[in-house]
Write a protein that holds these residues in place. Structure first.
Motif, mmCIF file in Angstrom:
data_model
loop_
_atom_site.group_PDB
_atom_site.id
_atom_site.type_symbol
_atom_site.label_atom_id
_atom_site.label_comp_id
_atom_site.label_asym_id
_atom_site.label_seq_id
_atom_site.Cartn_x
_atom_site.Cartn_y
_atom_site.Cartn_z
ATOM 1 N N ASN A 64 3.013 16.811 -1.042
ATOM 2 C CA ASN A 64 3.099 15.407 -1.442
ATOM 3 C C ASN A 64 4.168 14.641 -0.663
ATOM 4 O O ASN A 64 4.595 13.565 -1.075
ATOM 5 C CB ASN A 64 3.380 15.320 -2.927
ATOM 6 C CG ASN A 64 2.136 15.622 -3.739
ATOM 7 O OD1 ASN A 64 1.208 14.846 -3.778
ATOM 8 N ND2 ASN A 64 2.103 16.801 -4.336
ATOM 9 N N ASN A 66 0.975 15.854 -11.816
ATOM 10 C CA ASN A 66 -0.296 16.458 -12.195
ATOM 11 C C ASN A 66 -0.172 17.981 -12.254
ATOM 12 O O ASN A 66 -0.643 18.632 -13.181
ATOM 13 C CB ASN A 66 -1.355 16.042 -11.183
ATOM 14 C CG ASN A 66 -2.740 16.410 -11.651
ATOM 15 O OD1 ASN A 66 -2.956 16.498 -12.860
ATOM 16 N ND2 ASN A 66 -3.638 16.628 -10.717
ATOM 17 N N ALA A 83 2.276 11.002 -8.941
ATOM 18 C CA ALA A 83 1.227 11.458 -9.841
ATOM 19 C C ALA A 83 0.738 12.832 -9.427
ATOM 20 O O ALA A 83 0.481 13.700 -10.258
ATOM 21 C CB ALA A 83 0.077 10.470 -9.855
ATOM 22 N N GLY A 84 0.640 13.056 -8.107
ATOM 23 C CA GLY A 84 0.192 14.347 -7.603
ATOM 24 C C GLY A 84 1.102 15.464 -8.054
ATOM 25 O O GLY A 84 0.645 16.515 -8.516
ATOM 26 N N MET A 133 2.472 1.823 -3.315
ATOM 27 C CA MET A 133 1.514 2.341 -4.280
ATOM 28 C C MET A 133 1.241 3.817 -4.011
ATOM 29 O O MET A 133 1.059 4.608 -4.927
ATOM 30 C CB MET A 133 0.191 1.561 -4.212
ATOM 31 C CG MET A 133 0.282 0.124 -4.706
ATOM 32 S SD MET A 133 0.803 0.005 -6.415
ATOM 33 C CE MET A 133 2.433 -0.662 -6.216
ATOM 34 N N ARG A 134 1.254 4.157 -2.725
ATOM 35 C CA ARG A 134 1.030 5.557 -2.372
ATOM 36 C C ARG A 134 2.166 6.430 -2.920
ATOM 37 O O ARG A 134 1.946 7.601 -3.262
ATOM 38 C CB ARG A 134 0.908 5.698 -0.855
ATOM 39 C CG ARG A 134 0.058 6.901 -0.455
ATOM 40 C CD ARG A 134 -0.313 6.879 0.995
ATOM 41 N NE ARG A 134 -1.382 5.964 1.314
ATOM 42 C CZ ARG A 134 -1.424 5.198 2.407
ATOM 43 N NH1 ARG A 134 -0.432 5.218 3.254
ATOM 44 N NH2 ARG A 134 -2.461 4.419 2.634
ATOM 45 N N ASP A 135 3.376 5.864 -2.971
ATOM 46 C CA ASP A 135 4.507 6.570 -3.581
ATOM 47 C C ASP A 135 4.135 7.040 -4.987
ATOM 48 O O ASP A 135 4.395 8.175 -5.370
ATOM 49 C CB ASP A 135 5.710 5.623 -3.698
ATOM 50 C CG ASP A 135 6.638 5.767 -2.508
ATOM 51 O OD1 ASP A 135 6.275 6.535 -1.583
ATOM 52 O OD2 ASP A 135 7.695 5.126 -2.516
ATOM 53 N N ILE A 136 3.548 6.131 -5.715
ATOM 54 C CA ILE A 136 3.229 6.441 -7.112
ATOM 55 C C ILE A 136 2.122 7.484 -7.177
ATOM 56 O O ILE A 136 2.168 8.405 -7.992
ATOM 57 C CB ILE A 136 2.831 5.156 -7.861
ATOM 58 C CG1 ILE A 136 4.058 4.247 -7.951
ATOM 59 C CG2 ILE A 136 2.300 5.474 -9.261
ATOM 60 C CD1 ILE A 136 3.828 2.944 -8.629
ATOM 61 N N ALA A 137 1.180 7.375 -6.234
ATOM 62 C CA ALA A 137 0.119 8.381 -6.188
ATOM 63 C C ALA A 137 0.722 9.754 -5.913
ATOM 64 O O ALA A 137 0.312 10.766 -6.502
ATOM 65 C CB ALA A 137 -0.896 8.017 -5.127
ATOM 66 N N SER A 138 1.717 9.778 -5.042
ATOM 67 C CA SER A 138 2.386 11.037 -4.721
ATOM 68 C C SER A 138 3.108 11.595 -5.943
ATOM 69 O O SER A 138 3.060 12.795 -6.240
ATOM 70 C CB SER A 138 3.359 10.796 -3.569
ATOM 71 O OG SER A 138 4.438 11.672 -3.634
ATOM 72 N N LYS A 149 0.832 -1.204 0.000
ATOM 73 C CA LYS A 149 0.000 0.000 0.000
ATOM 74 C C LYS A 149 0.865 1.251 0.000
ATOM 75 O O LYS A 149 0.609 2.203 -0.731
ATOM 76 C CB LYS A 149 -0.924 0.005 1.228
ATOM 77 C CG LYS A 149 -2.133 -0.890 1.043
ATOM 78 C CD LYS A 149 -2.999 -0.869 2.260
ATOM 79 C CE LYS A 149 -4.153 -1.863 2.142
ATOM 80 N NZ LYS A 149 -4.767 -2.133 3.449
#
Lengths: 474, 226
Positions: free
Chosen positions: A109, A39, A35-36, A28-33, A25
């Protein structure tokens, strides 16, 4: 045995861990960060001016260097701004305001923390920066190659990545398959552009580079493939190894063949003019050029044409080959008229479904008509029989066969004239339905009866049961 | 398959030289040449390329006059030799027009295997003076160990037959043989022969020597002299 165990252990891969673990988890949050952050950077404006991204990377690079201890502490945004201006040659460095915005995004982030006296990159920031720099450098190296080089470059990188990750127990993805695919791709392009290379006077350096890449790749790939060969792997792996070996040997043979042909051509330019021609050599060459092996230095006819395109001798590229000419035959006015007429009156020859159906209907009607007619006929006959008793005459004829009209009339019933009328009606009904045949005869016997014919000749007939079916069978 | 896809510019250049023809030919001869161009093309059957000598002579108003006949051919060739070549096939008594195809476009004319086979026959018949080349012999020399060797070979020879470069030679019932036609003899350009010879010898060669080797010197001298 221990070594075998380490190799055999499945490498760490996000695709085969339990999906509920905290580690997965977080990763995966790394990647979300990431992406943030991306973005914020991925707006239309920045896409149009890609150097903004470089400025972003430049800025984090400064923080990254600080975190590695390569540069001094960065206290605040202003310090970051001046360090940027001192480090990079940039016509339009980001303003302090832009940097402040950037720091805000990054800290939101969790890539860095902004403390009172220090801006500090966090571990996540370092890892993300690592990944981003690798991505950017990879792309740069990729785009520096020409299109054949690109596939070969990718293939070599695949081999390297496979070595860097797989050997350390972390899955690099389907790197071996990707590597083989890239080599196949490069070979296909190479084959297509082979003749183009030969036609180019300055192609030698590039051919050398391609061959060198191919050779390096061969060594790397053999290494990788042999790793898998020692391990008892799944069927997929052994298939890949086979495919990889085949592709590589084809690739090196092809690039070697191209290079040696080209070198042969180039070195020929440096030889002195010679007058002697050996017929045997000519003969052997002609025989060889029919189907030269892929890695030989014998050009085929097309290769020869391509070399001629270099135009080393005067008019050589013009002087390809002579062919018997072909022009289109002239078209006369009548032909054109005919063609127009044909087109105007043309009717496509297709099966019209409506017509076909109509035909079927038509046949069906006939069949129906027959049966209906039959039914009507039968019904009519039954009605006739209800009124006129034909059974007696029919029965008589069945028993006696062919008989004279008068005989039938009298023998089947009586010599009374009433019966004669009834019989005559029955006979006429039977003949009209073609149930009996009437045949004219000259001589007839005399029968005792209580009535007379108006015309005596009317009795000169014989009757016979109409038996078409039986006769047909006979 | 042959010359249909030549570059537009090439064709323009070729048509421009046509205007030079007037300096070399009489009106009658010009007409005969045009007729020759069309007849060379009208048929797709290999052996029917070009005009019969008799028909050409009728157009030129000559009869059995070798001098006038060859003079016509030579003058046309002198005018258009960079792009066209009129050849006389003595065996079939036909006059044929051939067109030059650049090295780049040559790759779309005949397959590379067909070219190798033709070169082989050319070498045997023009250089070694053989009358014909046996299919069996080509098969023996050209990789009979390949898959489908014989079918592949015949397919390629078929290409050559279609453009009238070779014709089947009846030598016996059991053996198939081919001999070059005048078209086949003229297909290879001097430059191509030179490059072939150079690759074979792995050395640069004097063009005239190459042409002498391939028995092309007559042609060469005649073109030069004009």
């Amino acid at each position: 045995m221990d070594e075998m165990d380490t190799v055999k252990r499945a490498p760490i891969s996000i695709f085969n861990v339990e999906s509920n673990t905290a580690e997965l988890k977080t990763s995966m949050r790394d990647i979300a960060s990431l992406a943030g952050v991306l973005n914020e950077l991925g707006s239309q404006q920045i896409y149009e001016s890609p150097l903004e991204i470089l400025r972003f990377l430049n800025t984090i690079q400064l923080l990254y260097e600080e975190s590695l201890g390569l540069a001094g502490v960065i206290e605040d945004t202003e310090m970051l701004y001046y360090r940027y201006r001192n480090t990079y040659i940039d016509d339009a460095p980001p303003t302090i305001k832009q940097l402040e915005h950037l720091i805000y995004i990054l800290s939101r982030n969790s890539w860095l923390t902004k403390q009172t006296r220090q801006i500090k990159l966090l571990d996540r920031g370092k890892r993300m920066m690592d990944a981003l720099i690798r991505l950017a450098n990879d792309s740069l190296a990729y785009y520096l190659q020409d299109d054949i080089g690109r596939s070969l470059f990718q293939a070599r990188r695949d081999a390297e990545l496979s070595a860097a990750y797989d050997d350390n127990g972390i899955s690099g993805g389907n790197k071996i398959a990707s590597m083989i695919h890239n080599v196949e791709d490069a070979i296909q392009k190479l084959e297509l552009r082979q003749l183009e290379f030969f036609a180019d006077r300055n192609a030698l350096p590039q051919l050398e580079i391609i061959h060198q890449l191919m050779q390096e790749l061969e060594i790397k790939m053999q290494e990788r493939l042999s790793q898998f060969r020692t391990v008892e792997e799944s069927l997929v792996m052994s298939e890949l190894v086979q495919r990889g070996t085949a592709v590589l040997s084809k690739g090196t043979a092809l690039s070697l063949g191209m290079l040696t042909k080209y070198i042969r051509f180039v070195t020929m330019q440096d030889t002195p003019l010679s007058d002697s021609i050996s017929p045997e050599k000519i003969r052997t060459f002609i025989v060889n050029m029919y189907n030269p092996p892929i890695d030989s230095n014998i050009p085929n006819a097309y290769d020869l044409f391509s070399f001629m395109e270099q135009a080393q001798y005067e008019d050589e590229e013009l002087d390809g080959i002579w062919m018997p000419i072909k022009f289109a035959a002239p078209i006369g006015g009548q032909d054109i008229d005919d063609a127009i007429h044909y087109l105007e009156t043309y009717e496509p020859k297709v099966n019209d479904p409506i017509e076909t159906e109509a035909e079927i209907d038509f046949e069906e009607t006939i069949v129906e008509g027959e049966s209906v007619q039959q039914l009507f006929d039968d019904a009519a006959w039954q009605m006739t029989k209800a009124v006129i008793n034909t059974d007696i005459i029919e029965h008589y004829l069945d028993v006696h066969g062919e008989s004279e009209l008068e005989e039938v009339m009298i023998e089947s019933s009586s010599a009374e004239w009433g019966d004669a009328i009834r019989s005559l009606l029955a006979v006429s009904a039977l003949t009209s339905k073609q149930k009996v045949n009437m045949k004219e005869v000259l001589d007839t016997k005399q029968f005792d009866k209580r009535w007379e014919w108006v015309e005596d000749d009317d009795r000169r007939f014989t009757l016979q049961r109409h038996k078409r079916t039986t006769r047909d069978n006979e | 398959m042959t010359t249909d896809d030549l570059h537009y510019n090439d064709i323009n250049a070729q048509l421009a030289t046509m205007s030079n023809l007037r300096a070399y030919l009489s009106a009658e001869e010009e007409l005969a040449f045009m007729q020759l161009l069309f007849s060379s093309s009208a048929s797709v059957l290999g052996s029917n390329y070009g005009l019969r000598r008799k028909d050409l002579e009728k157009l030129l108003n000559i009869k059995n006059d070798d001098k006038a006949f060859y003079s016509f051919i030579e003058r046309v060739n002198a005018a258009v030799h960079r792009y066209f070549r009129v050849i006389y096939d003595e065996k079939r008594t036909r006059v044929i027009v051939m067109m030059r195809v650049s090295a780049k476009d040559a790759k779309s004319t005949l397959s590379k295997e067909a070219l190798a086979i033709l070169l082989y026959m050319f070498y045997q018949q023009e250089v070694l003076n053989h009358e014909y080349t046996l299919v069996q012999q080509i098969l023996t020399d050209f990789g009979h160990e390949l898959l489908n060797a014989s079918a592949k070979l015949l397919k390629n020879i078929d290409q050559l037959k279609k453009i009238g470069a070779v014709e089947e030679n009846e030598i016996s019932k059991n053996e198939k043989a081919y001999s070059l036609t005048a078209i086949g003899v003229h297909i290879f350009s001097d430059s191509f022969l030179r490059r072939t010879a150079e690759f074979a010898q792995s050395t640069q060669l004097n063009k005239e020597e190459v042409l002498k080797f391939f028995k092309r010197y007559n042609l060469y001298i005649r073109e030069d002299a004009l």
